[in-house]
Design a protein around this motif. Sequence first.
Motif, PDB file in Angstrom:
ATOM      1  N   ILE A 121      16.419  10.555 -20.538  1.00 22.52           N
ATOM      2  CA  ILE A 121      15.063  10.173 -20.924  1.00 22.52           C
ATOM      3  C   ILE A 121      15.055   8.662 -21.107  1.00 22.52           C
ATOM      4  O   ILE A 121      15.797   8.119 -21.927  1.00 22.52           O
ATOM      5  CB  ILE A 121      14.611  10.851 -22.225  1.00 22.52           C
ATOM      6  N   THR A 122      14.224   7.969 -20.321  1.00 23.60           N
ATOM      7  CA  THR A 122      14.129   6.509 -20.397  1.00 23.60           C
ATOM      8  C   THR A 122      12.858   6.140 -21.154  1.00 23.60           C
ATOM      9  O   THR A 122      11.769   6.599 -20.798  1.00 23.60           O
ATOM     10  CB  THR A 122      14.099   5.882 -18.994  1.00 23.60           C
ATOM     11  N   MET A 123      12.999   5.319 -22.178  1.00 28.24           N
ATOM     12  CA  MET A 123      11.860   4.952 -23.028  1.00 28.24           C
ATOM     13  C   MET A 123      12.022   3.525 -23.523  1.00 28.24           C
ATOM     14  O   MET A 123      13.078   2.912 -23.360  1.00 28.24           O
ATOM     15  CB  MET A 123      11.765   5.919 -24.219  1.00 28.24           C
ATOM     16  N   TYR A 139      15.589  18.463 -21.827  1.00 28.73           N
ATOM     17  CA  TYR A 139      15.055  17.102 -21.841  1.00 28.73           C
ATOM     18  C   TYR A 139      13.643  17.016 -21.257  1.00 28.73           C
ATOM     19  O   TYR A 139      12.895  16.103 -21.590  1.00 28.73           O
ATOM     20  CB  TYR A 139      16.006  16.170 -21.067  1.00 28.73           C
ATOM     21  N   ASP A 140      13.291  17.946 -20.378  1.00 26.15           N
ATOM     22  CA  ASP A 140      11.930  17.947 -19.843  1.00 26.15           C
ATOM     23  C   ASP A 140      10.924  18.233 -20.957  1.00 26.15           C
ATOM     24  O   ASP A 140       9.880  17.582 -21.049  1.00 26.15           O
ATOM     25  CB  ASP A 140      11.785  18.994 -18.730  1.00 26.15           C
ATOM     26  N   ARG A 141      11.248  19.197 -21.796  1.00 26.68           N
ATOM     27  CA  ARG A 141      10.350  19.524 -22.895  1.00 26.68           C
ATOM     28  C   ARG A 141      10.320  18.404 -23.930  1.00 26.68           C
ATOM     29  O   ARG A 141       9.276  18.079 -24.476  1.00 26.68           O
ATOM     30  CB  ARG A 141      10.761  20.842 -23.572  1.00 26.68           C
ATOM     31  N   GLU A 142      11.484  17.792 -24.191  1.00 28.11           N
ATOM     32  CA  GLU A 142      11.509  16.683 -25.142  1.00 28.11           C
ATOM     33  C   GLU A 142      10.660  15.521 -24.636  1.00 28.11           C
ATOM     34  O   GLU A 142       9.950  14.874 -25.410  1.00 28.11           O
ATOM     35  CB  GLU A 142      12.947  16.213 -25.380  1.00 28.11           C
ATOM     36  N   ARG A 143      10.731  15.255 -23.333  1.00 32.30           N
ATOM     37  CA  ARG A 143       9.919  14.192 -22.756  1.00 32.30           C
ATOM     38  C   ARG A 143       8.426  14.496 -22.938  1.00 32.30           C
ATOM     39  O   ARG A 143       7.646  13.617 -23.306  1.00 32.30           O
ATOM     40  CB  ARG A 143      10.254  14.039 -21.269  1.00 32.30           C
TER      41      ARG A 143
END
Length: 361
Positions: free
Chosen positions: A93-95, A52-56
Amino acid sequence: VQYPDAAWKVPADIQCVGDFLKICVWAGVVDKESSEMSFNEFSRQFLAELDYDRERQNLQTVRKSSLDPTAPYIKYNVLIPKVFEDLCTDKVITMTYLPGPTMEAEARRQLELLGIDTSVGISQIIKNAATDASENQNDIKAGELVRRVTKAITDESNTSSQGSTKPSWKVVASQTIGKVIRVNTILWTVRVAKKALLLSQAMLVSMIQKSPKFIIKDNWEIWAEAHSTAAEQAERLGEIETWCTALFDVHGHQVFNLGLFNADPHPGNILVVEDPKSKKGKKKFGIGLIDYGQCKKLTEEEQLKIARLILSVANNESDQVIASAFRELNIITSNDSTKFLAEFGKLMFGPFRPEHMQHSW
């Protein structure tokens, strides 16, 4: 939010696929080198969904590029959600929320507008059409394109060798028309006709609503209420071509300008979002792009090689030129067939042709 069991289930599933491939190699179904190459890429892509860090980071990079006025995002009203980094973790991931149905749901709705019953599912629709085609091989109404899929129409060599009955003039005519008129042209004609019908319904609805109540029959009011969204449906039906153009331009920008593109842009990751700036009574819609877990990065050299391949297909270059452009991308096939590589390039980057649906092709 990442599913609680995803961290161990995804790797376990990947391991099962790897074990199955080993059995296939042992049995001689696939060769070891190509299976290992495919499995390694498959593993990398699916394990990336857990990072998720890379996706963010991917999402932030793409969003930043979308704000560039020279990029196609603003032109086509394509939205990328904003990440709230302080509210993100390695599992969350908050968006910003993009309201609207997925493109998949919208496509189903559009098919229904064209008179196609989707309640049984798309796969069942194809199966029913295939059955109809196989039972009515000389009837154009059974669907020439479906007969191509099910091999109900064989090529001339098979027909002559088996001594089969010659197809009717209707089938021959439909095949000839298919070579002259592309499938997208036919679909465009259907959409235009449907849009004209919806606009005429919207006009009648407006007339009924504005007419004095004493001259309007009850069944007219019921009909007007049932068709009150005709104008909005016509507007959305007319935006399909714009949405497709937007998707091509945006992903082209990601590939050739940004060097980072979404490698999983399926209809479930594309949203149809209402434009908040729409005027009352005339809604406008844009596109929202989400899920950047599976992205690929390209170097300038790789971007140039891909551009050469696409241009070779667009310029109708020879099979040798197209195949050479493919080989420059390190595409390896068992026989290194120039014809296969050229046809594969045309399938990927050229216009759709009816023969692409043939199993023999």
